[in-house]
Write a protein that holds these residues in place. Structure first.
Motif, mmCIF file in Angstrom:
data_model
loop_
_atom_site.group_PDB
_atom_site.id
_atom_site.type_symbol
_atom_site.label_atom_id
_atom_site.label_comp_id
_atom_site.label_asym_id
_atom_site.label_seq_id
_atom_site.Cartn_x
_atom_site.Cartn_y
_atom_site.Cartn_z
ATOM 1 N N LEU A 168 0.813 -1.421 0.418
ATOM 2 C CA LEU A 168 0.047 -0.311 -0.423
ATOM 3 C C LEU A 168 0.470 1.172 0.078
ATOM 4 O O LEU A 168 0.766 2.309 -0.864
ATOM 5 N N ILE A 169 2.079 1.308 0.746
ATOM 6 C CA ILE A 169 2.798 2.232 1.222
ATOM 7 C C ILE A 169 3.814 2.290 -0.199
ATOM 8 O O ILE A 169 3.340 4.313 -1.130
ATOM 9 N N SER A 170 3.696 1.481 -1.266
ATOM 10 C CA SER A 170 4.392 1.807 -2.395
ATOM 11 C C SER A 170 3.630 2.573 -3.684
ATOM 12 O O SER A 170 4.088 2.992 -4.648
ATOM 13 N N TYR A 171 2.328 1.810 -3.470
ATOM 14 C CA TYR A 171 1.435 2.298 -4.154
ATOM 15 C C TYR A 171 1.574 3.879 -4.025
ATOM 16 O O TYR A 171 0.743 4.294 -5.111
ATOM 17 N N PHE A 172 0.491 4.402 -2.858
ATOM 18 C CA PHE A 172 1.012 5.573 -2.326
ATOM 19 C C PHE A 172 1.574 6.661 -3.251
ATOM 20 O O PHE A 172 1.228 7.038 -3.151
ATOM 21 N N VAL A 173 3.499 5.588 -2.359
ATOM 22 C CA VAL A 173 4.088 6.657 -3.346
ATOM 23 C C VAL A 173 3.983 6.576 -5.318
ATOM 24 O O VAL A 173 4.137 8.157 -5.566
ATOM 25 N N MET A 174 3.933 5.699 -5.998
ATOM 26 C CA MET A 174 3.510 6.085 -7.157
ATOM 27 C C MET A 174 2.562 6.480 -7.589
ATOM 28 O O MET A 174 2.865 7.039 -8.530
ATOM 29 N N GLY A 175 1.242 5.882 -6.605
ATOM 30 C CA GLY A 175 0.267 6.403 -7.449
ATOM 31 C C GLY A 175 0.058 7.826 -7.087
ATOM 32 O O GLY A 175 -1.000 8.493 -7.968
ATOM 33 N N VAL A 176 0.039 8.120 -5.751
ATOM 34 C CA VAL A 176 0.103 10.179 -5.507
ATOM 35 C C VAL A 176 1.326 10.532 -5.232
ATOM 36 O O VAL A 176 0.461 12.282 -6.109
ATOM 37 N N VAL A 177 1.849 10.440 -4.934
ATOM 38 C CA VAL A 177 2.647 11.016 -4.398
ATOM 39 C C VAL A 177 3.593 11.635 -5.619
ATOM 40 O O VAL A 177 4.388 12.689 -6.063
ATOM 41 N N LEU A 178 4.714 10.749 -6.582
ATOM 42 C CA LEU A 178 4.916 11.537 -8.144
ATOM 43 C C LEU A 178 4.106 11.788 -8.737
ATOM 44 O O LEU A 178 4.720 13.112 -9.442
ATOM 45 N N PRO A 179 2.766 11.579 -8.927
ATOM 46 C CA PRO A 179 2.203 12.114 -9.446
ATOM 47 C C PRO A 179 1.856 13.773 -9.189
ATOM 48 O O PRO A 179 1.931 15.005 -10.363
ATOM 49 N N ILE A 180 1.621 13.602 -8.180
ATOM 50 C CA ILE A 180 1.590 15.171 -7.731
ATOM 51 C C ILE A 180 2.822 16.941 -7.585
ATOM 52 O O ILE A 180 2.502 17.509 -8.157
ATOM 53 N N LEU A 181 4.096 15.444 -7.179
ATOM 54 C CA LEU A 181 5.695 16.371 -6.858
ATOM 55 C C LEU A 181 5.644 16.290 -8.506
ATOM 56 O O LEU A 181 6.304 18.004 -8.520
ATOM 57 N N PHE A 182 5.734 16.218 -9.713
ATOM 58 C CA PHE A 182 6.203 16.291 -10.570
ATOM 59 C C PHE A 182 4.874 16.596 -11.759
ATOM 60 O O PHE A 182 5.083 17.466 -12.925
ATOM 61 N N SER A 183 3.597 16.151 -11.523
ATOM 62 C CA SER A 183 2.390 18.014 -11.885
ATOM 63 C C SER A 183 2.892 19.218 -11.426
ATOM 64 O O SER A 183 3.066 20.210 -12.593
ATOM 65 N N LYS A 184 3.557 19.046 -10.095
ATOM 66 C CA LYS A 184 3.691 20.591 -10.200
ATOM 67 C C LYS A 184 4.579 21.660 -10.996
ATOM 68 O O LYS A 184 5.375 22.332 -11.215
ATOM 69 N N TRP A 185 5.956 20.286 -10.929
ATOM 70 C CA TRP A 185 6.441 20.082 -11.594
ATOM 71 C C TRP A 185 7.163 20.740 -12.558
ATOM 72 O O TRP A 185 7.622 21.907 -13.334
ATOM 73 N N ALA A 186 5.860 19.635 -13.686
ATOM 74 C CA ALA A 186 5.975 20.413 -14.970
ATOM 75 C C ALA A 186 4.683 21.736 -15.460
ATOM 76 O O ALA A 186 4.811 21.743 -16.831
ATOM 77 N N LYS A 187 4.024 21.676 -14.456
ATOM 78 C CA LYS A 187 2.966 22.631 -14.399
ATOM 79 C C LYS A 187 3.228 23.820 -15.863
ATOM 80 O O LYS A 187 3.036 24.503 -16.232
ATOM 81 N N ASP A 188 4.527 24.921 -15.315
ATOM 82 C CA ASP A 188 4.823 25.742 -15.507
ATOM 83 C C ASP A 188 5.668 25.572 -17.170
ATOM 84 O O ASP A 188 5.556 26.533 -18.054
#
Length: 507
Positions: A168-188
């Motif tokens: 569950l922890i791995s799913y959460f990191v891959m499916g929630v944490v990474l998309p949020i971080l990279f989405s913010k990074w790539a938005k601008d």
């Protein structure tokens, strides 16, 4: 421009797809079956290994038959998922194109006058195409991932609650944490990239229009520099997005490998039997693709959401001039010398740049008036104000005693024949382009209009006459010929008022 969060953009885009909910539901169900089948094949493959080691009694042929069944289900469901996702995407994109064109029509002509035309073209074409990523590769993958993860965790929990927690922890990191971080990074970067593509389109439009001048005045090197500088900046942003994507994929693989390794160690440490641990490890390793689809959205989705925001802003943009439908219909007199157009203390400016100030003019029925002045003094702007394309800052314009802001827009335009400085033509025949002004005109009316514009003889000498084809923008005719045809179109409309903006500049 209205700024939205990524979540608000996604919600607004999903609202546009609400009519296709059933198709999306089919895609989601098919996707769930597809990923579960894929994971089941991996688990059964591990069971074959366990069987070969003599650790389970299940028949070898039974395992192979199950693998074949799941392989068939995987193929059919994967096809159905992709088909339905793209079907929904293309249906929504069709709707979006209709809405965008309707919005441009609603905002025109003021929107066309003040906008970057290259950016508008990019929005109508490339932006809408990129939104397809959201509809085909975002909505159902997120839903599929959530449901598959719940099923996977339930199955893992039966054999080992601690392994279920680690997974569950791995799913959460891959499916929630990474998309949020990279989405913010790539938005601008994504928003900047879409803007630069629009700017580059505008540069190419300008250069294509002026290609003769570029060659004639040795402007070629400068033009090449302009394109290269713009393209260099564009490539830098694209390279940044590609670098972010490469890092994301590397992190995904790292999470999968580390999770599988830790699970094997934990399983061995907790005394989990090999006949359970091996299939369980295989299943967990091959369960991550459903979550990885969501993780990859953070980078690719940034451009899609940037496009979605631009399109949504256009759809919600309020026109500078609202079309009037509850006003009066003009009924202009047929004769007499009464005042037809009255302009009283008219002032107008583009932003902080004044163009007209306290301008007054009266034009009587049947009167011909020519307005002279240096470039930029407001001659063309005055005509646009009379047409109510733009709102006056102060003062008023009246037609036959009625302020233009109280006249129904279509009635106003039907009573005025307006010829702009650059006569626009569309692909089709001369006849087609003339009939824009009066769709039910007879050939005799067309000939009379051409004769009044002193272009009849020219048309009659063409091989196909009125049925001669005009290429895009009428480029197979000279500027003077196009201007005379534009005059003929105005004469054909036979409106009570004619506004001609430099009608003889090319004659």
């Amino acid at each position: 421009m209205k700024k939205r969060t990524s979540l608000h953009i996604m919600i607004d885009l999903m609202i546009l797809a609400k009519e296709h909910f059933f198709d999306l539901l089919i895609a989601i169900v098919a996707g769930i079956v597809s990923f579960l089948s894929s994971t089941s094949i991996a688990v059964l493959a591990a069971m074959l290994i366990v069987k070969s080691a003599g650790l389970i009694a299940m028949p070898f042929a039974g395992i192979v038959r199950l693998m074949l069944i799941f392989a068939f289900l995987r193929g059919v469901s994967r096809y159905l998922e992709q088909y339905m996702n793209h079907l929904v995407a293309f249906k929504v994109l069709r709707t979006l194109r209709d809405k965008v064109f309707a919005a441009v029509r609603r905002l025109a002509p003021a929107k066309i006058e003040v906008s970057n035309k290259g950016e508008l073209i990019a929005m109508i074409t490339a932006d809408i195409e990129l939104i397809e990523v959201f509809y085909a590769h975002t909505i159902s993958p997120i839903s599929i991932a959530v449901i598959c993860v719940l099923i996977y965790l339930t199955a893992i929990f039966i054999f080992s609650p601690i392994i279920a927690l680690l997974t569950l922890i791995s799913y959460f990191v891959m499916g929630v944490v990474l998309p949020i971080l990279f989405s913010k990074w790539a938005k601008d970067t994504g928003s900047g990239l879409r803007k630069e593509i629009g700017d580059l389109n505008n540069i190419f439009l300008d250069l294509l229009r002026g290609i003769i001048e570029i060659m004639q005045f040795a402007y070629r090197d400068k033009a090449v520099d302009i394109v290269q500088n713009s393209n260099r900046s564009l490539v830098k942003k694209q390279a940044r997005l590609i670098g972010q994507l490469a890092l994301l994929l590397a992190l995904e693989d790292l999470i999968v490998v580390l999770t599988t390794g830790i699970i094997i160690l934990v399983g061995m440490a907790t005394g989990l039997s090999r006949d359970i641990l091996l299939p369980l490890s295989f299943g967990i390793f091959f369960s991550f693709p459903a979550v990885a689809n969501v993780a990859s959205l953070g980078n690719g989705l940034s451009q899609s959401l940037a496009c979605g925001e631009r399109v949504l802003n256009l759809l919600e943009e309020e026109p500078i001039i609202q079309e009037i439908t509850d006003g009066i219909n003009l009924s202009l007199p047929k004769g007499g010398k009464d005042c037809l157009i009255k302009i009283d203390n008219l002032s107008f400016s583009y932003g902080q740049q004044p163009v007209l100030k306290n301008f007054n003019l009266e034009i009587a029925q049947g009167e011909f008036v020519g307005i002279q002045g240096e470039s930029g003094c407001g001659k063309s702007t005055l005509l646009k104000l009379i047409m109510y394309f733009l709102p006056a800052d102060t003062g008023s314009i009246s037609i036959s005693g009625h302020p233009v802001r109280t006249i129904n827009t279509q009635s106003l335009w039907n009573n005025i024949s307006y010829m702009t400085q650059s006569t626009e033509f569309f692909e089709g025949t001369i006849r087609d382009n003339l009939l824009i002004a009066k769709p039910d005109a007879t050939d005799d009316e067309l000939i009379t209009a051409l004769k009044r514009a002193s272009v009849l003889e020219f048309v009659e000498h063409l091989e196909h006459g009125l049925d001669t084809t005009l290429t895009e923008l009428g480029d197979n005719f000279s500027a003077g010929e196009k201007q005379r045809l534009g005059l003929a179109r105005c004469f054909l409309e036979d409106a009570k008022i004619m506004l001609l903006d430099e009608p003889t500049s090319n004659l």
